[in-house]
Design an enzyme around this catalytic site. Sequence first.
Site, PDB file in Angstrom:
ATOM      1  N   SER A 149       0.793  -1.220   0.000  1.00 16.17           N
ATOM      2  CA  SER A 149       0.000   0.000   0.000  1.00 16.17           C
ATOM      3  C   SER A 149       0.829   1.276   0.000  1.00 16.17           C
ATOM      4  O   SER A 149       0.299   2.351  -0.272  1.00 16.17           O
ATOM      5  CB  SER A 149      -0.997   0.004   1.156  1.00 16.17           C
ATOM      6  OG  SER A 149      -0.359  -0.166   2.380  1.00 16.17           O
ATOM      7  N   HIS A 197       2.307   4.832   4.244  1.00 13.32           N
ATOM      8  CA  HIS A 197       1.253   5.453   3.444  1.00 13.32           C
ATOM      9  C   HIS A 197       1.638   6.854   3.004  1.00 13.32           C
ATOM     10  O   HIS A 197       1.533   7.206   1.830  1.00 13.32           O
ATOM     11  CB  HIS A 197      -0.048   5.507   4.250  1.00 13.32           C
ATOM     12  CG  HIS A 197      -0.701   4.179   4.414  1.00 13.32           C
ATOM     13  ND1 HIS A 197      -1.857   3.997   5.149  1.00 13.32           N
ATOM     14  CD2 HIS A 197      -0.378   2.948   3.946  1.00 13.32           C
ATOM     15  CE1 HIS A 197      -2.217   2.728   5.124  1.00 13.32           C
ATOM     16  NE2 HIS A 197      -1.327   2.073   4.396  1.00 13.32           N
TER      17      HIS A 197
END
Length: 262
Positions: A149, A197
């Site tokens: 991610s 992230h």
Amino acid sequence: MVSAAVGFQCPDCVRAGMRRTRQFSLAARQRPVVTTALIGVNVLVWFVVAAATGDVSLWGGQVTSVHFDYALQGRLVDSGEYWRLVTSGFLHYGLLHLGMNMLVLWWLGRMLEPGIGGARLLLLYAVSMLGGSLGALVLDPNAFTAGASGAVFGLGGVVVVAERASRFNRQDSGVLGFLLINIVISLTIPGISLGGHIGGLLLGALAAGVLWGFRRWPAYARTAAAAAPLRMLPELVVAALGAGTVWLTLAVVAPRWLDPLF
């Protein structure tokens, strides 16, 4: 040892965004071959890890022997195990972690790859992954961090930049809202790598800014039209950005590990 799975996605946000997909034209349109290949590699790695370790957890899997050898961890990277900056991006903690990251990768890849081409998508994915590794080591150098991610958030940043540069409504695809929701989730739920992230998002957006910025710069457009070798300059600058990220990670960030491994 603390596991820090990089990724938590909102299924409703993904489905809503899929219904409002836009293409961003920088190259001839094509099928999302590279996106499919990236998903295939991630899924294959999960099956290999599951077969080798017996860990088939739905969510929150353990730090297996494979994660110990290939996940991101500050002290081990600092000791010379540089491959972890890349291999960590193909490992996941549990089937749900893998599935949600791949669902979002498919959503974003279908938006981007037909417009910008597979080679540029792969370049942006790689730079975003390196940015995610950098961010994860900045905020949590002692965790065994894994997940795609960081790269996926980077592609989300690419879409936001592309929408703005293409004069589309920045929220038309739903990506901006999706990213904001997930940043909030990363701040509130333990075990999610906020650094991964944010690092991936920032590097992806910066790399996209380079690609779109060069092509919107009249002086560059005129010069590149007359000198064909200069047409690859934006991609070379993005590649240099990735190389600089690796240098910064290894020379400055990785040595910041704080606690002994055992």
